[in-house]
Design a protein around this motif. Structure first.
Motif, PDB file in Angstrom:
ATOM      1  N   SER A  26       0.943  -1.086  -0.014  1.00 10.47           N
ATOM      2  CA  SER A  26      -0.139   0.141   0.219  1.00 10.47           C
ATOM      3  C   SER A  26       0.852   1.230  -0.014  1.00 10.47           C
ATOM      4  CB  SER A  26      -0.689   0.174   1.424  1.00 10.47           C
ATOM      5  OG  SER A  26      -1.511   1.094   1.044  1.00 10.47           O
ATOM      6  N   ASP A  27       1.801   1.299   1.032  1.00 14.68           N
ATOM      7  CA  ASP A  27       3.041   2.407   0.005  1.00 14.68           C
ATOM      8  C   ASP A  27       3.486   3.055  -0.315  1.00 14.68           C
ATOM      9  OD1 ASP A  27       1.851   2.808   3.085  1.00 14.68           O
ATOM     10  OD2 ASP A  27       3.476   1.977   3.717  1.00 14.68           O
ATOM     11  N   THR A  28       4.135   1.492  -0.527  1.00 15.84           N
ATOM     12  CA  THR A  28       4.225   1.650  -2.470  1.00 15.84           C
ATOM     13  C   THR A  28       3.707   1.956  -3.860  1.00 15.84           C
ATOM     14  OG1 THR A  28       6.011  -0.392  -1.802  1.00 15.84           O
ATOM     15  CG2 THR A  28       5.700   0.272  -4.321  1.00 15.84           C
ATOM     16  N   ALA A  29       2.561   1.468  -3.502  1.00 18.32           N
ATOM     17  CA  ALA A  29       1.390   2.623  -4.347  1.00 18.32           C
ATOM     18  C   ALA A  29       0.952   3.870  -4.220  1.00 18.32           C
ATOM     19  CB  ALA A  29       0.248   1.718  -4.123  1.00 18.32           C
ATOM     20  N   VAL A  30       1.128   4.116  -2.786  1.00 19.88           N
ATOM     21  CA  VAL A  30       1.063   5.283  -2.431  1.00 19.88           C
ATOM     22  C   VAL A  30       1.918   6.229  -3.339  1.00 19.88           C
ATOM     23  CG1 VAL A  30       1.119   7.382  -1.225  1.00 19.88           C
ATOM     24  CG2 VAL A  30      -0.260   5.319  -0.717  1.00 19.88           C
ATOM     25  N   THR A  31       3.883   5.906  -3.539  1.00 16.99           N
ATOM     26  CA  THR A  31       5.009   6.349  -3.910  1.00 16.99           C
ATOM     27  C   THR A  31       4.339   6.589  -5.449  1.00 16.99           C
ATOM     28  OG1 THR A  31       5.827   4.976  -1.787  1.00 16.99           O
ATOM     29  CG2 THR A  31       7.193   6.230  -3.577  1.00 16.99           C
ATOM     30  N   MET A  32       4.428   5.476  -5.771  1.00 17.96           N
ATOM     31  CA  MET A  32       3.818   5.315  -6.875  1.00 17.96           C
ATOM     32  C   MET A  32       2.879   6.353  -7.464  1.00 17.96           C
ATOM     33  SD  MET A  32       3.824   0.876  -8.398  1.00 17.96           S
ATOM     34  CE  MET A  32       2.895   1.275  -9.630  1.00 17.96           C
ATOM     35  N   GLU A  33       2.239   6.659  -6.829  1.00 22.66           N
ATOM     36  CA  GLU A  33       0.889   7.222  -7.262  1.00 22.66           C
ATOM     37  C   GLU A  33       1.666   8.885  -7.192  1.00 22.66           C
ATOM     38  OE1 GLU A  33      -1.884   7.554  -4.248  1.00 22.66           O
ATOM     39  OE2 GLU A  33      -3.473   6.447  -6.258  1.00 22.66           O
ATOM     40  N   ASN A  77      -2.375   6.002 -13.418  1.00 21.96           N
ATOM     41  CA  ASN A  77      -2.970   6.419 -12.178  1.00 21.96           C
ATOM     42  C   ASN A  77      -3.672   5.596 -11.085  1.00 21.96           C
ATOM     43  OD1 ASN A  77      -2.370   8.211 -10.082  1.00 21.96           O
ATOM     44  ND2 ASN A  77      -4.258   9.071 -10.709  1.00 21.96           N
ATOM     45  N   GLU A  78      -5.042   5.503 -12.779  1.00 23.01           N
ATOM     46  CA  GLU A  78      -6.424   4.458 -12.527  1.00 23.01           C
ATOM     47  C   GLU A  78      -6.230   3.305 -10.990  1.00 23.01           C
ATOM     48  OE1 GLU A  78     -10.460   2.919 -14.691  1.00 23.01           O
ATOM     49  OE2 GLU A  78      -9.160   4.440 -15.691  1.00 23.01           O
ATOM     50  N   LEU A  79      -5.786   2.398 -12.423  1.00 21.23           N
ATOM     51  CA  LEU A  79      -4.797   1.143 -12.112  1.00 21.23           C
ATOM     52  C   LEU A  79      -4.137   1.070 -10.587  1.00 21.23           C
ATOM     53  CD1 LEU A  79      -3.236  -0.213 -15.066  1.00 21.23           C
ATOM     54  CD2 LEU A  79      -5.297  -1.174 -13.984  1.00 21.23           C
ATOM     55  N   VAL A  80      -3.411   2.258 -10.510  1.00 21.41           N
ATOM     56  CA  VAL A  80      -2.031   2.017  -9.077  1.00 21.41           C
ATOM     57  C   VAL A  80      -3.308   2.796  -7.963  1.00 21.41           C
ATOM     58  CG1 VAL A  80      -0.470   3.597  -7.354  1.00 21.41           C
ATOM     59  CG2 VAL A  80      -0.244   2.579  -9.393  1.00 21.41           C
ATOM     60  N   GLY A  81      -4.685   2.949  -8.124  1.00 20.07           N
ATOM     61  CA  GLY A  81      -5.486   3.205  -7.355  1.00 20.07           C
ATOM     62  C   GLY A  81      -6.240   2.098  -6.926  1.00 20.07           C
ATOM     63  N   THR A  82      -6.742   1.621  -8.006  1.00 21.04           N
ATOM     64  CA  THR A  82      -6.947   0.476  -7.910  1.00 21.04           C
ATOM     65  C   THR A  82      -6.572  -0.443  -6.942  1.00 21.04           C
ATOM     66  OG1 THR A  82      -8.493   0.524  -9.523  1.00 21.04           O
ATOM     67  CG2 THR A  82      -8.236  -1.789  -8.656  1.00 21.04           C
ATOM     68  N   VAL A  83      -5.708  -0.316  -7.639  1.00 24.75           N
ATOM     69  CA  VAL A  83      -4.302  -2.094  -6.354  1.00 24.75           C
ATOM     70  C   VAL A  83      -4.181  -1.162  -4.698  1.00 24.75           C
ATOM     71  CG1 VAL A  83      -1.841  -2.684  -5.946  1.00 24.75           C
ATOM     72  CG2 VAL A  83      -3.003  -2.572  -8.595  1.00 24.75           C
ATOM     73  N   THR A  84      -4.097   0.695  -4.672  1.00 26.96           N
ATOM     74  CA  THR A  84      -4.303   0.885  -3.304  1.00 26.96           C
ATOM     75  C   THR A  84      -5.309   0.339  -3.124  1.00 26.96           C
ATOM     76  OG1 THR A  84      -2.762   2.420  -4.418  1.00 26.96           O
ATOM     77  CG2 THR A  84      -3.322   2.530  -1.996  1.00 26.96           C
ATOM     78  N   GLY A  85      -6.674   0.922  -3.100  1.00 26.22           N
ATOM     79  CA  GLY A  85      -7.504   0.250  -3.024  1.00 26.22           C
ATOM     80  C   GLY A  85      -8.093  -1.353  -2.226  1.00 26.22           C
ATOM     81  N   GLU A  86      -7.467  -2.313  -3.112  1.00 22.72           N
ATOM     82  CA  GLU A  86      -6.856  -3.472  -3.017  1.00 22.72           C
ATOM     83  C   GLU A  86      -6.716  -4.397  -1.945  1.00 22.72           C
ATOM     84  OE1 GLU A  86      -9.557  -6.069  -3.730  1.00 22.72           O
ATOM     85  OE2 GLU A  86     -10.228  -4.157  -5.214  1.00 22.72           O
ATOM     86  N   MET A  87      -5.400  -3.254  -1.681  1.00 20.86           N
ATOM     87  CA  MET A  87      -4.322  -3.628  -0.756  1.00 20.86           C
ATOM     88  C   MET A  87      -5.241  -3.231   0.719  1.00 20.86           C
ATOM     89  SD  MET A  87      -2.044  -5.041  -1.695  1.00 20.86           S
ATOM     90  CE  MET A  87      -2.780  -5.975  -2.748  1.00 20.86           C
ATOM     91  N   GLU A  88      -5.433  -2.154   0.803  1.00 21.25           N
ATOM     92  CA  GLU A  88      -6.260  -1.235   1.778  1.00 21.25           C
ATOM     93  C   GLU A  88      -7.041  -2.792   2.571  1.00 21.25           C
ATOM     94  OE1 GLU A  88      -8.267   2.108   1.192  1.00 21.25           O
ATOM     95  OE2 GLU A  88      -5.587   3.620   1.260  1.00 21.25           O
ATOM     96  N   LYS A  89      -7.994  -2.959   1.431  1.00 19.58           N
ATOM     97  CA  LYS A  89      -8.975  -4.012   1.314  1.00 19.58           C
ATOM     98  C   LYS A  89      -8.401  -5.558   2.376  1.00 19.58           C
ATOM     99  CE  LYS A  89     -12.983  -2.702  -1.597  1.00 19.58           C
ATOM    100  NZ  LYS A  89     -13.058  -2.734  -3.150  1.00 19.58           N
ATOM    101  N   THR A  90      -7.305  -5.571   1.389  1.00 19.82           N
ATOM    102  CA  THR A  90      -6.062  -6.789   1.884  1.00 19.82           C
ATOM    103  C   THR A  90      -5.932  -6.420   3.384  1.00 19.82           C
ATOM    104  OG1 THR A  90      -5.232  -7.910   0.023  1.00 19.82           O
ATOM    105  CG2 THR A  90      -4.838  -8.306   1.598  1.00 19.82           C
ATOM    106  N   MET A  91      -5.137  -5.427   3.719  1.00 21.75           N
ATOM    107  CA  MET A  91      -4.726  -5.617   4.535  1.00 21.75           C
ATOM    108  C   MET A  91      -5.639  -5.746   6.045  1.00 21.75           C
ATOM    109  SD  MET A  91      -2.200  -1.635   5.864  1.00 21.75           S
ATOM    110  CE  MET A  91      -3.583  -0.933   5.529  1.00 21.75           C
ATOM    111  N   ASN A  92      -7.441  -4.430   5.777  1.00 22.46           N
ATOM    112  CA  ASN A  92      -7.994  -4.427   6.600  1.00 22.46           C
ATOM    113  C   ASN A  92      -8.219  -6.063   6.996  1.00 22.46           C
ATOM    114  OD1 ASN A  92      -8.029  -1.736   7.578  1.00 22.46           O
ATOM    115  ND2 ASN A  92      -9.013  -1.738   5.887  1.00 22.46           N
TER     116      ASN A  92
END
Length: 274
Positions: free
Chosen positions: A145-152, A222-237
């Motif tokens: 998730s942190d990596t995805a934010v950095t990619m954004e 950017n759209e794909l990274v946003g999707t990945v970030t959202g899924e990562m947050e769900k996975t982490m939760n």
């Protein structure tokens, strides 16, 4: 009436008075005077049978003490625990009162408790391993998730650079157009400069087209990274929730292990000798 005769008379009453179905035997110093088998424990003893050396009865008579022994299944075909109590009259041992109950149920209970303990320990090991894996997954999800934010952020920086390229392309196109116009005014003298100006315009148009493609690709990324970030947050939760549930399960397993151990100790205490 002697104490020994009183015990002989009371023996069948004592057998019925006991909480558990048990066998009862009465002996003098040498032989059995009475024997009442239990429904599930019959050693085949008959009145007049001699006391065997080293038996519970013989030991109680010889040593004038209460004797408790657990007899294995290999002796009479069934496991049981027996008590021999010396009958003392006028300071002399005149006989023995013996009782016995089968421990088959206790042995089954102990085996069940041991199997349950083993199974719970095995489950506990797997639960601890699963908890560790869930925790590792949560940490990995957090890192992703942190990596995805950095990619954004990097994509945003790239977009700024791409905008700069588009601005340069626009200006180059304007300059090229002006150069063409000026070359046309110059006539024959400006013909060579006109060719260069035209190439500048073409290069500017090509750069503009490429910049648009880059913008489109960056938007998609950017759209794909946003999707990945959202899924990562769900996975982490989900991983954190799973880790919490596993910890709760482990606490329950620990309680069950204690209960199984207490059950095993209770079953074993039945067969302990005093």
């Amino acid at each position: 009436m002697s104490l020994l005769n009183s015990v002989l008379m009371a023996a069948p009453i004592l057998q019925k008075a006991f909480l558990f179905d048990c066998m009862v035997g009465v002996t003098d110093r040498e032989k059995f005077l009475a024997y009442y088998p239990a429904s599930d424990l019959n050693l085949g003893i008959k009145v007049g049978d001699q006391l065997r050396a080293g038996s519970i009865n013989a030991t109680a008579v010889a040593e004038n003490r209460r004797v408790v022994r657990k007899i294995g299944k290999e002796v009479y075909g069934m496991p049981y625990i027996a008590v021999g109590y010396p009958i003392v009259e006028n300071g002399q041992v005149v006989g023995c009162l013996a009782t016995g109950v089968t421990t088959d149920r206790e042995d089954q209970l102990r085996a069940l408790a041991e199997n349950l303990t083993g199974a719970l320990e095995n489950i506990a090991v797997h639960t601890e391993s699963l908890a560790k894996e869930a925790n590792d997954l949560a940490q990995a999800s957090h890192i992703l998730s942190d990596t995805a934010v950095t990619m954004e952020k990097k994509i945003a920086e790239t977009s700024q650079i791409n905008q700069l390229i588009r601005d340069i392309s626009t200006r180059s196109n304007v300059l090229g157009l002006n150069a063409v116009l000026e070359a046309a005014r110059a006539g024959t003298a400006g013909r060579g400069f006109s060719v260069v100006a035209e190439e500048i315009r073409r290069l500017s148009q090509t750069t503009s087209t490429s910049a648009k493609s880059i913008f489109r690709i960056l938007d998609e990324m950017n759209e794909l990274v946003g999707t990945v970030t959202g899924e990562m947050e769900k996975t982490m939760n989900h991983s954190l929730q799973q880790s919490t549930r596993i910890q709760e399960l482990d606490a329950v397993m620990q309680q069950l292990r204690k209960m199984a151990e207490q059950l095993r100790e209770t079953a074993m205490s039945t067969g302990r000798m005093e």
